[in-house]
Each structure stands twice: as C-alpha cells, then as structure tokens.
Design a protein around this motif. Structure first.
Motif, PDB file in Angstrom:
ATOM      1  N   PRO A  25       0.808  -1.223   0.000  1.00 50.16           N
ATOM      2  CA  PRO A  25       0.000   0.000   0.000  1.00 50.16           C
ATOM      3  C   PRO A  25       0.839   1.270   0.000  1.00 50.16           C
ATOM      4  O   PRO A  25       0.420   2.305  -0.517  1.00 50.16           O
ATOM      5  CB  PRO A  25      -0.833  -0.111   1.273  1.00 50.16           C
ATOM      6  N   VAL A  26       2.052   1.209   0.598  1.00 50.71           N
ATOM      7  CA  VAL A  26       2.926   2.379   0.687  1.00 50.71           C
ATOM      8  C   VAL A  26       4.377   1.954   0.477  1.00 50.71           C
ATOM      9  O   VAL A  26       4.821   0.944   1.035  1.00 50.71           O
ATOM     10  CB  VAL A  26       2.812   3.089   2.057  1.00 50.71           C
ATOM     11  N   ALA A  27       5.098   2.721  -0.327  1.00 50.41           N
ATOM     12  CA  ALA A  27       6.540   2.539  -0.490  1.00 50.41           C
ATOM     13  C   ALA A  27       7.222   3.821  -0.046  1.00 50.41           C
ATOM     14  O   ALA A  27       6.902   4.905  -0.548  1.00 50.41           O
ATOM     15  CB  ALA A  27       6.888   2.224  -1.944  1.00 50.41           C
ATOM     16  N   PHE A  28       8.144   3.712   0.899  1.00 53.17           N
ATOM     17  CA  PHE A  28       8.897   4.854   1.403  1.00 53.17           C
ATOM     18  C   PHE A  28      10.269   4.838   0.733  1.00 53.17           C
ATOM     19  O   PHE A  28      11.083   3.942   0.985  1.00 53.17           O
ATOM     20  CB  PHE A  28       9.051   4.790   2.918  1.00 53.17           C
ATOM     21  N   ASP A  29      10.539   5.838  -0.106  1.00 55.88           N
ATOM     22  CA  ASP A  29      11.756   5.852  -0.923  1.00 55.88           C
ATOM     23  C   ASP A  29      12.590   7.086  -0.620  1.00 55.88           C
ATOM     24  O   ASP A  29      12.198   8.212  -0.926  1.00 55.88           O
ATOM     25  CB  ASP A  29      11.380   5.829  -2.403  1.00 55.88           C
ATOM     26  N   SER A  30      13.770   6.857  -0.045  1.00 51.97           N
ATOM     27  CA  SER A  30      14.677   7.965   0.278  1.00 51.97           C
ATOM     28  C   SER A  30      15.851   8.051  -0.690  1.00 51.97           C
ATOM     29  O   SER A  30      16.712   8.908  -0.532  1.00 51.97           O
ATOM     30  CB  SER A  30      15.233   7.784   1.697  1.00 51.97           C
ATOM     31  N   VAL A  31      15.901   7.174  -1.686  1.00 49.53           N
ATOM     32  CA  VAL A  31      17.045   7.110  -2.591  1.00 49.53           C
ATOM     33  C   VAL A  31      16.826   7.937  -3.854  1.00 49.53           C
ATOM     34  O   VAL A  31      17.697   8.639  -4.335  1.00 49.53           O
ATOM     35  CB  VAL A  31      17.386   5.646  -2.932  1.00 49.53           C
ATOM     36  N   GLY A  32      15.619   7.853  -4.416  1.00 46.32           N
ATOM     37  CA  GLY A  32      15.293   8.747  -5.525  1.00 46.32           C
ATOM     38  C   GLY A  32      15.512   8.183  -6.908  1.00 46.32           C
ATOM     39  O   GLY A  32      14.902   7.196  -7.315  1.00 46.32           O
ATOM     40  N   LYS A  33      16.404   8.782  -7.646  1.00 43.39           N
ATOM     41  CA  LYS A  33      16.576   8.538  -9.079  1.00 43.39           C
ATOM     42  C   LYS A  33      16.704   7.061  -9.447  1.00 43.39           C
ATOM     43  O   LYS A  33      16.041   6.579 -10.358  1.00 43.39           O
ATOM     44  CB  LYS A  33      17.801   9.307  -9.584  1.00 43.39           C
ATOM     45  N   THR A  34      17.543   6.323  -8.732  1.00 47.79           N
ATOM     46  CA  THR A  34      17.821   4.943  -9.132  1.00 47.79           C
ATOM     47  C   THR A  34      16.796   3.934  -8.615  1.00 47.79           C
ATOM     48  O   THR A  34      16.784   2.785  -9.067  1.00 47.79           O
ATOM     49  CB  THR A  34      19.213   4.508  -8.654  1.00 47.79           C
ATOM     50  N   THR A  35      15.948   4.323  -7.681  1.00 47.73           N
ATOM     51  CA  THR A  35      14.991   3.381  -7.084  1.00 47.73           C
ATOM     52  C   THR A  35      13.539   3.731  -7.358  1.00 47.73           C
ATOM     53  O   THR A  35      12.649   2.924  -7.097  1.00 47.73           O
ATOM     54  CB  THR A  35      15.198   3.316  -5.563  1.00 47.73           C
ATOM     55  N   PHE A  36      13.296   4.929  -7.868  1.00 50.77           N
ATOM     56  CA  PHE A  36      11.940   5.422  -8.067  1.00 50.77           C
ATOM     57  C   PHE A  36      11.077   4.444  -8.868  1.00 50.77           C
ATOM     58  O   PHE A  36       9.962   4.102  -8.468  1.00 50.77           O
ATOM     59  CB  PHE A  36      11.996   6.781  -8.769  1.00 50.77           C
ATOM     60  N   ALA A  37      11.573   3.967 -10.002  1.00 52.75           N
ATOM     61  CA  ALA A  37      10.778   3.110 -10.883  1.00 52.75           C
ATOM     62  C   ALA A  37      10.397   1.803 -10.191  1.00 52.75           C
ATOM     63  O   ALA A  37       9.245   1.346 -10.270  1.00 52.75           O
ATOM     64  CB  ALA A  37      11.530   2.825 -12.179  1.00 52.75           C
ATOM     65  N   ALA A  38      11.355   1.188  -9.506  1.00 49.48           N
ATOM     66  CA  ALA A  38      11.073  -0.065  -8.818  1.00 49.48           C
ATOM     67  C   ALA A  38      10.092   0.136  -7.666  1.00 49.48           C
ATOM     68  O   ALA A  38       9.221  -0.708  -7.425  1.00 49.48           O
ATOM     69  CB  ALA A  38      12.371  -0.683  -8.307  1.00 49.48           C
ATOM     70  N   SER A  39      10.231   1.233  -6.951  1.00 51.93           N
ATOM     71  CA  SER A  39       9.311   1.511  -5.848  1.00 51.93           C
ATOM     72  C   SER A  39       7.899   1.705  -6.381  1.00 51.93           C
ATOM     73  O   SER A  39       6.922   1.194  -5.812  1.00 51.93           O
ATOM     74  CB  SER A  39       9.762   2.757  -5.076  1.00 51.93           C
ATOM     75  N   LEU A  40       7.774   2.435  -7.478  1.00 52.06           N
ATOM     76  CA  LEU A  40       6.463   2.671  -8.080  1.00 52.06           C
ATOM     77  C   LEU A  40       5.845   1.352  -8.549  1.00 52.06           C
ATOM     78  O   LEU A  40       4.640   1.109  -8.364  1.00 52.06           O
ATOM     79  CB  LEU A  40       6.605   3.646  -9.246  1.00 52.06           C
ATOM     80  N   ALA A  41       6.676   0.491  -9.130  1.00 47.51           N
ATOM     81  CA  ALA A  41       6.185  -0.783  -9.651  1.00 47.51           C
ATOM     82  C   ALA A  41       5.845  -1.772  -8.539  1.00 47.51           C
ATOM     83  O   ALA A  41       5.259  -2.825  -8.808  1.00 47.51           O
ATOM     84  CB  ALA A  41       7.231  -1.390 -10.577  1.00 47.51           C
ATOM     85  N   SER A  42       6.210  -1.446  -7.300  1.00 45.93           N
ATOM     86  CA  SER A  42       5.943  -2.336  -6.169  1.00 45.93           C
ATOM     87  C   SER A  42       4.598  -2.055  -5.500  1.00 45.93           C
ATOM     88  O   SER A  42       4.200  -2.781  -4.585  1.00 45.93           O
ATOM     89  CB  SER A  42       7.056  -2.198  -5.124  1.00 45.93           C
ATOM     90  N   LEU A  43       3.918  -1.008  -5.936  1.00 44.27           N
ATOM     91  CA  LEU A  43       2.678  -0.599  -5.272  1.00 44.27           C
ATOM     92  C   LEU A  43       1.481  -1.432  -5.727  1.00 44.27           C
ATOM     93  O   LEU A  43       1.374  -1.846  -6.875  1.00 44.27           O
ATOM     94  CB  LEU A  43       2.383   0.874  -5.567  1.00 44.27           C
ATOM     95  N   ARG A  44       0.564  -1.623  -4.809  1.00 45.75           N
ATOM     96  CA  ARG A  44      -0.706  -2.249  -5.165  1.00 45.75           C
ATOM     97  C   ARG A  44      -1.618  -1.182  -5.770  1.00 45.75           C
ATOM     98  O   ARG A  44      -1.276   0.008  -5.816  1.00 45.75           O
ATOM     99  CB  ARG A  44      -1.358  -2.867  -3.932  1.00 45.75           C
ATOM    100  N   ARG A  45      -2.766  -1.604  -6.248  1.00 45.43           N
ATOM    101  CA  ARG A  45      -3.729  -0.655  -6.816  1.00 45.43           C
ATOM    102  C   ARG A  45      -4.030   0.444  -5.790  1.00 45.43           C
ATOM    103  O   ARG A  45      -4.247   0.190  -4.627  1.00 45.43           O
ATOM    104  CB  ARG A  45      -5.016  -1.380  -7.217  1.00 45.43           C
ATOM    105  N   ARG A  46      -3.999   1.707  -6.253  1.00 48.31           N
ATOM    106  CA  ARG A  46      -4.255   2.900  -5.435  1.00 48.31           C
ATOM    107  C   ARG A  46      -3.224   3.052  -4.313  1.00 48.31           C
ATOM    108  O   ARG A  46      -3.477   3.652  -3.280  1.00 48.31           O
ATOM    109  CB  ARG A  46      -5.681   2.897  -4.873  1.00 48.31           C
ATOM    110  N   GLY A  47      -2.015   2.505  -4.552  1.00 51.75           N
ATOM    111  CA  GLY A  47      -0.952   2.628  -3.568  1.00 51.75           C
ATOM    112  C   GLY A  47      -0.285   3.994  -3.608  1.00 51.75           C
ATOM    113  O   GLY A  47      -0.464   4.778  -4.546  1.00 51.75           O
ATOM    114  N   LEU A  48       0.512   4.276  -2.576  1.00 48.55           N
ATOM    115  CA  LEU A  48       1.161   5.576  -2.409  1.00 48.55           C
ATOM    116  C   LEU A  48       2.672   5.436  -2.386  1.00 48.55           C
ATOM    117  O   LEU A  48       3.215   4.660  -1.590  1.00 48.55           O
ATOM    118  CB  LEU A  48       0.699   6.230  -1.099  1.00 48.55           C
ATOM    119  N   LEU A  49       3.358   6.175  -3.247  1.00 53.25           N
ATOM    120  CA  LEU A  49       4.813   6.262  -3.218  1.00 53.25           C
ATOM    121  C   LEU A  49       5.210   7.549  -2.509  1.00 53.25           C
ATOM    122  O   LEU A  49       4.830   8.644  -2.932  1.00 53.25           O
ATOM    123  CB  LEU A  49       5.389   6.248  -4.634  1.00 53.25           C
ATOM    124  N   VAL A  50       5.985   7.412  -1.441  1.00 56.41           N
ATOM    125  CA  VAL A  50       6.446   8.553  -0.653  1.00 56.41           C
ATOM    126  C   VAL A  50       7.919   8.772  -0.962  1.00 56.41           C
ATOM    127  O   VAL A  50       8.788   8.023  -0.515  1.00 56.41           O
ATOM    128  CB  VAL A  50       6.244   8.309   0.855  1.00 56.41           C
TER     129      VAL A  50
END
Length: 324
Positions: free
Chosen positions: A210-235
């Motif tokens: 439901p939520v991915a907490f990403d403090s790394v940014g450029k290199t991890t953004f795509a994978a974090s986004l792809a890890s979300l469930r429907r209507r999930g939140l990327l922080v």
C-alpha cells in the motif's frame, strides 16, 4: 574561540573549511547554544553541492544538540542551562556554538544524551511523520522501505514493528541486510542483485504494497512505483542517488491509479503542537528502549569533509555524528 565549518563555493567535500567565528549575544527571540554533538545528514551534502541553494559564503548543518548558554528577550520555553536539540533552518549547526532562533529548540528529557539527540532528531522526526501522518497504516499492512540500514531506515524498521507492520527493506550488501534484520526488517531485498518489484510481488502474493517509502530517488523510483498495489502511495522523501525524474501522470493511472507525494519534514513540524506531539512519541520510545538509535560513525567536527566523503560513498550505516 568559537569555530565552524563554512564554505564559500559549492562543490565536493574539499570546499568545506574549519574557521574561527565570532558568536555574539542573543537578540530578542534568540538563544546562544553550545553544541555537544552535531548531526550528519545527507541533506547537508545537497547544500554543499548547490542542489539546495544557499547564499554564499555559508555555514552548514541543520541538526545539533547542546546546552543553552544565554537567552534573549522574550524567550520563555527554554532557559539557560537547558539541554536542547533542534533540526531545521537556518544553516549553521556545524559549529561549536551559535546564536539561533529559540523557536526551533526542543528540550531534551533526562534519559536522552545530546549525542543520541543529534543522531536522531531529524531522522526520528522524519520517521515519525512518515509512519504517523502520511498514510493511515494499520497493523497487518506491509510497507516497502529503501535504504533500510540507513539512519531513517533503522528507526522506521523498529517503529513499524511497534505498529504491527511488515517491512520489506532494500539494502546494498549482506552486511547491511543483517543490520536491517536485527532492527526488525522482515524481508530484505539486495537491490544490486535482485529485482525489487518482482520480490515485492512474490512476498505479497502478487498484490504489492500500500505504501513505499523511498529515500534514494533517481535509481529506485521506478522499482518503488512498480511495487505498489492498486491505489498505492509512493512517498519520495529523499534523493540520495539524485532527483526523481519527471512523472508521467498517465503512468500512474496505468499502474493502478497510483499516488505520489514528495513531503518535507519542515511542513510536518511547522506547527509547534504537532512537533511536540511527534517529538514526545519519538523521545518516549527511545527513552524506554523500544527504539534503539545506532550511532555507527563518529567524526571530529573539523573532519566534516571526511564525513561527507564517507556518507556519499555509502560507507555509513545507521546514524553519524560530528563531535566539537
């Protein structure tokens, strides 16, 4: 004589210089504080490189703890001799002492040392707003956390377990994997040799988090986004590898009506009452031993350039402090 780390131009760690400075008396609404420990944060490197602009020449650092030596007119919530901590502007925490606005100060409870406070105030309050303000997480939820062995990561792992959450954390090495596990991370993914989004799907029966907490940014953004469930939140709360690339809104729809936010700690502690509530919960957990603060690196304050080099090279774990 007081000393401070200052820089006259942006660039690498070599632009940082140890200088004598004059510290005057506090004016109305100000205090003079003698630092006992200074926090080292990745955000400090952003000011040094110019990613975050600052008028030059400038001091550096936004977090420290120490003792109030004098108070100016109108200051009532702290007094001479109080032990205090702070995080936030103006820059200048990389110093042996300084005059600064009193409104930024938080009094320390007896059970927390200045060194511990300098290592956790920014990271701890960041962890507090991530877990207690960003999204209505409930026991049983699973979250994704990048840099699980970092300063914020180790606090979030421990706090998440207190809330009954399952943590999937990403790390860069087996050493960091062991550290994350020791602090409550349930599933560790080594992003350099594993597909993060694929592992998240495997661990969540294909649903995602439901939520991915990403403090790394450029290199991890795509994978974090792809890890979300429907209507999930990327922080996206940090950019250790560089800024997050521009977002195509249609991709959020295609990915499952996803949400993205880029929060800043300053907006979650701007209200004194909310800051006090978050700090109270944080300090309570730390003072009672429910959350351990790992200070794994200590540098002399005048060695700030060396500290920045270690931080940017990924040679640090947990928290780091600079000692005057």
């Amino acid at each position: 004589m007081a000393h401070a780390i200052r820089f006259k131009e942006t660039g690498g760690p070599e632009v940082l210089h140890w200088e004598e400075v004059v510290v005057g008396d506090p004016g109305p609404g100000e205090v003079r504080i003698r630092h006992e420990a200074v926090g080292l944060n990745f955000a400090d490197t952003y000011f040094r490189t110019g990613l975050y602009p600052a008028p030059l020449p400038a001091g550096l650092g936004v977090e420290a703890a120490g003792v109030v030596e004098a108070v100016g007119e109108g200051v009532t919530h702290v007094a001479e001799g109080d032990r205090v901590t702070y995080t936030g502007s103006p820059l200048g925490a990389y110093s042996t002492e300084r005059v600064m606005p009193a409104d930024s100060l938080i009094r320390l409870p007896d059970g927390i040392s200045c060194e511990t406070a300098a290592a956790m105030t920014m990271r701890g309050l960041t962890s507090a707003y991530l877990l207690r303000r960003i999204h209505p997480l409930t026991a049983g939820d699973t979250i994704l956390l990048t840099a699980a062995a970092g300063g914020v990561g180790l606090i979030v792992c421990q706090w998440a377990k207190l809330l009954g959450l399952t943590v999937i954390g990403t790390v860069s090495s087996e050493e960091k994997a062991e550290l994350a596990r020791a602090h409550g991370c349930d599933h560790v993914v080594q992003y350099r040799r594993e597909d993060v989004a694929q592992r998240v799907r495997e661990l969540t029966d294909g649903a995602g988090v439901p939520v991915a907490f990403d403090s790394v940014g450029k290199t991890t953004f795509a994978a974090s986004l792809a890890s979300l469930r429907r209507r999930g939140l990327l922080v996206c709360f940090g950019t250790a590898s560089g800024p997050v690339p521009p977002i195509d809104a249609m991709q959020l729809a295609i990915g499952g009506s996803l949400f993205v936010t880029r929060p800043a700690l300053a907006d979650y502690i701007a209200d004194p009452a909310e800051r006090a509530e978050l700090a109270g919960e944080l300090f309570g957990h730390v003072a009672d031993g429910r959350i351990r603060i790992e200070i794994n690196q200590r540098f002399a304050l005048e060695e700030a350039a060396e500290a920045h080099g270690a931080l940017e090279a990924g040679r640090t774990t947990g928290s780091s402090v600079l000692l005057p």
